[in-house]
Write an enzyme that holds these catalytic residues in place. Structure first.
Site, mmCIF file in Angstrom:
data_model
loop_
_atom_site.group_PDB
_atom_site.id
_atom_site.type_symbol
_atom_site.label_atom_id
_atom_site.label_comp_id
_atom_site.label_asym_id
_atom_site.label_seq_id
_atom_site.Cartn_x
_atom_site.Cartn_y
_atom_site.Cartn_z
ATOM 1 N N PHE A 14 0.813 -1.217 0.000
ATOM 2 C CA PHE A 14 0.000 0.000 0.000
ATOM 3 C C PHE A 14 0.854 1.278 0.000
ATOM 4 C CE2 PHE A 14 -2.129 2.750 3.438
ATOM 5 C CZ PHE A 14 -2.694 3.629 2.517
ATOM 6 N N ASP A 35 10.563 -6.730 -3.459
ATOM 7 C CA ASP A 35 9.327 -7.176 -2.796
ATOM 8 C C ASP A 35 9.152 -8.661 -3.103
ATOM 9 O OD1 ASP A 35 6.431 -5.416 -1.983
ATOM 10 O OD2 ASP A 35 6.418 -7.607 -2.245
ATOM 11 N N THR A 136 5.979 2.437 12.730
ATOM 12 C CA THR A 136 4.599 2.795 13.095
ATOM 13 C C THR A 136 4.544 3.422 14.486
ATOM 14 O OG1 THR A 136 2.517 1.740 13.749
ATOM 15 C CG2 THR A 136 4.430 0.353 13.789
ATOM 16 N N GLU A 138 2.442 2.497 16.512
ATOM 17 C CA GLU A 138 1.920 1.441 17.396
ATOM 18 C C GLU A 138 2.990 0.898 18.343
ATOM 19 O OE1 GLU A 138 -0.811 -1.293 15.502
ATOM 20 O OE2 GLU A 138 -1.251 0.170 13.936
ATOM 21 N N TYR A 161 2.248 -7.649 16.183
ATOM 22 C CA TYR A 161 2.723 -6.778 15.090
ATOM 23 C C TYR A 161 3.600 -5.658 15.635
ATOM 24 C CZ TYR A 161 2.519 -2.734 11.921
ATOM 25 O OH TYR A 161 2.848 -1.636 11.155
ATOM 26 N N SER A 162 3.073 -4.907 16.620
ATOM 27 C CA SER A 162 3.846 -3.755 17.099
ATOM 28 C C SER A 162 5.105 -4.195 17.829
ATOM 29 C CB SER A 162 2.986 -2.823 17.952
ATOM 30 O OG SER A 162 2.359 -3.508 19.005
ATOM 31 N N LYS A 165 7.628 -4.713 15.111
ATOM 32 C CA LYS A 165 8.110 -3.441 14.561
ATOM 33 C C LYS A 165 9.028 -2.740 15.573
ATOM 34 C CE LYS A 165 7.243 -1.653 11.155
ATOM 35 N NZ LYS A 165 7.807 -1.752 9.767
ATOM 36 N N ASN A 190 -1.815 5.894 11.468
ATOM 37 C CA ASN A 190 -2.599 5.092 10.506
ATOM 38 C C ASN A 190 -2.768 5.799 9.160
ATOM 39 O OD1 ASN A 190 -3.410 3.889 13.186
ATOM 40 N ND2 ASN A 190 -4.627 2.611 11.814
ATOM 41 N N TYR A 361 4.093 -10.861 -15.433
ATOM 42 C CA TYR A 361 5.449 -10.666 -14.919
ATOM 43 C C TYR A 361 6.260 -11.950 -14.812
ATOM 44 C CZ TYR A 361 4.837 -5.821 -13.486
ATOM 45 O OH TYR A 361 4.654 -4.464 -13.460
HETATM 46 P P1 NAD Z 1 1.441 -3.693 3.203
HETATM 47 O O1 NAD Z 1 1.127 -4.912 3.990
HETATM 48 O O2 NAD Z 1 0.376 -3.100 2.335
HETATM 49 O O3 NAD Z 1 2.685 -3.994 2.231
HETATM 50 C C1 NAD Z 1 3.828 -4.691 2.660
HETATM 51 C C2 NAD Z 1 4.657 -5.041 1.424
HETATM 52 O O4 NAD Z 1 5.857 -5.714 1.879
HETATM 53 C C3 NAD Z 1 3.951 -6.026 0.478
HETATM 54 O O5 NAD Z 1 4.134 -5.611 -0.859
HETATM 55 C C4 NAD Z 1 4.654 -7.348 0.732
HETATM 56 O O6 NAD Z 1 4.675 -8.195 -0.411
HETATM 57 C C5 NAD Z 1 6.060 -6.876 1.086
HETATM 58 N N1 NAD Z 1 6.799 -7.843 1.917
HETATM 59 C C6 NAD Z 1 6.352 -8.510 3.009
HETATM 60 N N2 NAD Z 1 7.318 -9.326 3.483
HETATM 61 C C7 NAD Z 1 8.400 -9.155 2.671
HETATM 62 C C8 NAD Z 1 9.703 -9.713 2.658
HETATM 63 N N3 NAD Z 1 10.092 -10.618 3.569
HETATM 64 N N4 NAD Z 1 10.572 -9.315 1.700
HETATM 65 C C9 NAD Z 1 10.179 -8.417 0.744
HETATM 66 N N5 NAD Z 1 8.950 -7.853 0.711
HETATM 67 C C10 NAD Z 1 8.075 -8.216 1.668
HETATM 68 O O7 NAD Z 1 2.004 -2.639 4.228
HETATM 69 P P2 NAD Z 1 1.848 -1.050 4.258
HETATM 70 O O8 NAD Z 1 0.586 -0.708 4.942
HETATM 71 O O9 NAD Z 1 2.137 -0.510 2.931
HETATM 72 O O10 NAD Z 1 3.029 -0.663 5.257
HETATM 73 C C11 NAD Z 1 4.340 -0.431 4.759
HETATM 74 C C12 NAD Z 1 5.275 -0.154 5.939
HETATM 75 O O11 NAD Z 1 4.819 0.985 6.644
HETATM 76 C C13 NAD Z 1 5.315 -1.292 6.959
HETATM 77 O O12 NAD Z 1 6.632 -1.385 7.431
HETATM 78 C C14 NAD Z 1 4.385 -0.833 8.069
HETATM 79 O O13 NAD Z 1 4.772 -1.367 9.317
HETATM 80 C C15 NAD Z 1 4.617 0.672 8.006
HETATM 81 N N6 NAD Z 1 3.473 1.474 8.477
HETATM 82 C C16 NAD Z 1 2.216 1.253 7.979
HETATM 83 C C17 NAD Z 1 1.166 2.056 8.396
HETATM 84 C C18 NAD Z 1 -0.238 1.879 7.848
HETATM 85 O O14 NAD Z 1 -1.170 2.513 8.336
HETATM 86 N N7 NAD Z 1 -0.451 1.047 6.827
HETATM 87 C C19 NAD Z 1 1.394 3.075 9.330
HETATM 88 C C20 NAD Z 1 2.694 3.281 9.807
HETATM 89 C C21 NAD Z 1 3.723 2.480 9.361
HETATM 90 P P1 TYD Z 2 -6.660 -1.439 11.167
HETATM 91 O O1 TYD Z 2 -7.027 -0.830 9.853
HETATM 92 O O2 TYD Z 2 -6.519 -2.934 11.238
HETATM 93 O O3 TYD Z 2 -5.327 -0.701 11.658
HETATM 94 P P2 TYD Z 2 -4.554 -0.805 13.096
HETATM 95 O O4 TYD Z 2 -5.053 -1.971 13.843
HETATM 96 O O5 TYD Z 2 -3.129 -0.989 12.667
HETATM 97 O O6 TYD Z 2 -4.804 0.493 13.776
HETATM 98 O O7 TYD Z 2 -7.736 -1.004 12.234
HETATM 99 C C1 TYD Z 2 -8.001 0.356 12.501
HETATM 100 C C2 TYD Z 2 -8.962 0.414 13.663
HETATM 101 O O8 TYD Z 2 -10.218 -0.122 13.233
HETATM 102 C C3 TYD Z 2 -8.539 -0.429 14.843
HETATM 103 O O9 TYD Z 2 -8.924 0.228 16.053
HETATM 104 C C4 TYD Z 2 -9.327 -1.721 14.689
HETATM 105 C C5 TYD Z 2 -10.611 -1.250 14.024
HETATM 106 N N1 TYD Z 2 -11.249 -2.230 13.094
HETATM 107 C C6 TYD Z 2 -12.618 -2.482 13.205
HETATM 108 O O10 TYD Z 2 -13.316 -1.939 14.085
HETATM 109 N N2 TYD Z 2 -13.174 -3.340 12.318
HETATM 110 C C7 TYD Z 2 -12.452 -3.978 11.342
HETATM 111 O O11 TYD Z 2 -13.029 -4.786 10.563
HETATM 112 C C8 TYD Z 2 -11.054 -3.692 11.236
HETATM 113 C C9 TYD Z 2 -10.211 -4.358 10.173
HETATM 114 C C10 TYD Z 2 -10.496 -2.794 12.134
#
Ligand code: NAD
Ligand code: TYD
Length: 369
Positions: A14, A35, A136, A138, A161-162, A165, A190, A361
């Site tokens: 993402f 990736d 994050t 978290e 998860y946290s 990280k 987030n 690909y």
């Molecule tokens: P995501 O799950 O959408 O994407 C993760 C990507 O990493 C995927 O393309 C996956 O194929 C790749 N990947 C997983 N394991 C791998 C490995 N061993 N080697 C190579 N590639 C690998 O995650 P995201 O939401 O895009 O988050 C990206 C980063 O940002 C993460 O480190 C996450 O902890 C951090 N982050 C995310 C958020 C959020 O809200 N989504 C917030 C703060 C920080």
């Molecule tokens: P999420 O998108 O999983 O992010 P994070 O847990 O990393 O913050 O969830 C965001 C918030 O929404 C979290 O408080 C959990 C809640 N949540 C729901 O209430 N319903 C759902 O189906 C999901 C996926 C999350």
């Protein structure tokens, strides 16, 4: 061929896909996207730039030391931006093994290869090289009704998860202090926006609502997240790349705290404007008149953090970044994007995106062991 490369890991996810698009669009850098395409990796998100001469896709694991070494030697990147991770809290509660493997062991292996590469760089390149680790908020745990996380808050992770990280953040810190590797760590709140896998709250609610499926709200819906539009996060990462102090941590957030139930209600309200429920057959089949009729309170997530809030005064003062998109506007843009990209969502939900990757690909998917 680009003059200088950045190695971005997790670029098919993402935030990674948004960042890779931005880097190709707004800089002259070449981008190597390393990736290994887990369920969260989707090359359809990058289809529009797949033949750009400054973009290279390398299928591989951040923990595969030989492959990482090969990429570093071949492309001589000026920085590594590490986004690859297992990222979903709910999955980590079911089974944390992959989180330890990628987030902890994988990041450690990437750090070791980065160190070996960095140590023998010529002096000027050695000085400017950066290992940017994307993490994050978290890792700081859960807040009460007041206060915000700062860079000096204690790490008190509550989910597997946290915890994984936080562990990776500590290794990054240790590589700076022990070996002098010029690292920078970012802890962001987030994210929401285009290309987010519809297991996370916002895209899940949008997709389920359009499909007339229940909108699951965990617990009482009173948990608070501090939301940031993904473009704002990517802009912050780009600015940090150009302007940072090695060894430092930067918190990133947009001062947009929302209760989960309010997020869900706001999504329903935007959908009523752009796709009124009255005209949605899926709701009619269920005898429902409004998207809010789909809201369903479900049992709470174990260990569910109550509130996150980020103090981003450091990045504002030292890097000059400020967020540009307010939640209301970002949410509207996000809903519009998911409505305009139903094929992307359908492919993800049916698993067809993985067939698409193999069809388009196959020739690039060889990972060197
Ligand atoms: P995501 O799950 O959408 O994407 C993760 C990507 O990493 C995927 O393309 C996956 O194929 C790749 N990947 C997983 N394991 C791998 C490995 N061993 N080697 C190579 N590639 C690998 O995650 P995201 O939401 O895009 O988050 C990206 C980063 O940002 C993460 O480190 C996450 O902890 C951090 N982050 C995310 C958020 C959020 O809200 N989504 C917030 C703060 C920080
Ligand atoms: P999420 O998108 O999983 O992010 P994070 O847990 O990393 O913050 O969830 C965001 C918030 O929404 C979290 O408080 C959990 C809640 N949540 C729901 O209430 N319903 C759902 O189906 C999901 C996926 C999350």
């Amino acid at each position: 061929m680009a003059a200088e490369f950045l190695l971005v890991t997790g670029g098919a996810g993402f935030i990674g896909a948004n960042l890779v698009h931005r880097l190709i669009r707004t800089t002259g850098f070449g981008v190597i996207n390393l990736d290994n395409l887990t369920y969260a990796g989707n090359l359809e998100s990058l289809a529009d730039i797949s033949s750009d001469s400054r973009y290279v896709f390398a299928k591989g694991d951040i923990g595969n030391r030989e492959f990482v070494r090969h990429l570093l030697n071949q492309y001589q990147p000026v920085a590594i931006m590490n986004l690859a991770a297992e990222s979903h809290v709910d999955r980590s509660i079911v089974d944390a093994a992959a989180f330890l493997q990628t987030n902890v062991v994988g990041t450690y292996n990437l750090l070791e290869e980065a160190r070996t590469y960095w140590e023998i760089l010529p002096a000027d390149r050695k000085q400017s090289f950066r290992f940017v680790h994307i993490s994050t908020d978290e890792v700081y745990g859960s807040l009460g009704e007041s206060g915000k996380f700062s860079e000096t808050s204690r790490t008190l992770p509550n989910s597997p998860y946290s915890a994984s990280k936080a562990s990776s953040d500590h290794f990054v810190r240790a590589f700076f202090h022990t070996y002098g590797l010029p690292t920078v760590t970012t802890n962001c709140s987030n994210n929401y926006g285009p290309y987010q896998f519809p297991e996370k709250l916002i895209p899940l609610i949008i997709s389920n609502a359009l499909d007339g499926k229940p909108l699951p709200v965990y617990g009482d819906g009173g948990n608070i997240r501090d939301w940031i539009y993904v473009e704002d996060h990517c802009a912050a990462l780009q600015m940090i790349l150009q302007n940072n102090t090695p060894g430092e941590v930067y918190n990133i957030g947009a001062d947009d705290e929302q209760k989960n139930i309010d997020v869900v209600r706001q999504i329903c309200a935007v959908l009523e404007e752009v796709r009124p429920a009255a005209g949605n057959e899926k709701l009619a089949e269920r005898g429902l008149k409004h998207y809010t009729d789909l809201i369903t309170f479900v049992p709470d997530r174990p260990g569910h953090d109550r509130r996150y809030a980020i103090d981003s005064s450091k990045i504002k003062a030292e890097v000059g970044w400020t967020p540009a998109v307010k939640f209301r506007d970002g949410l509207r843009r996000t809903v519009d994007w998911y409505i305009a990209h139903t094929e992307w969502v359908e492919h993800v939900r049916s698993g067809a995106y993985q067939d698409w990757i193999h069809k388009n690909y196959a020739w690039r998917l060889e990972e060197k062991k």
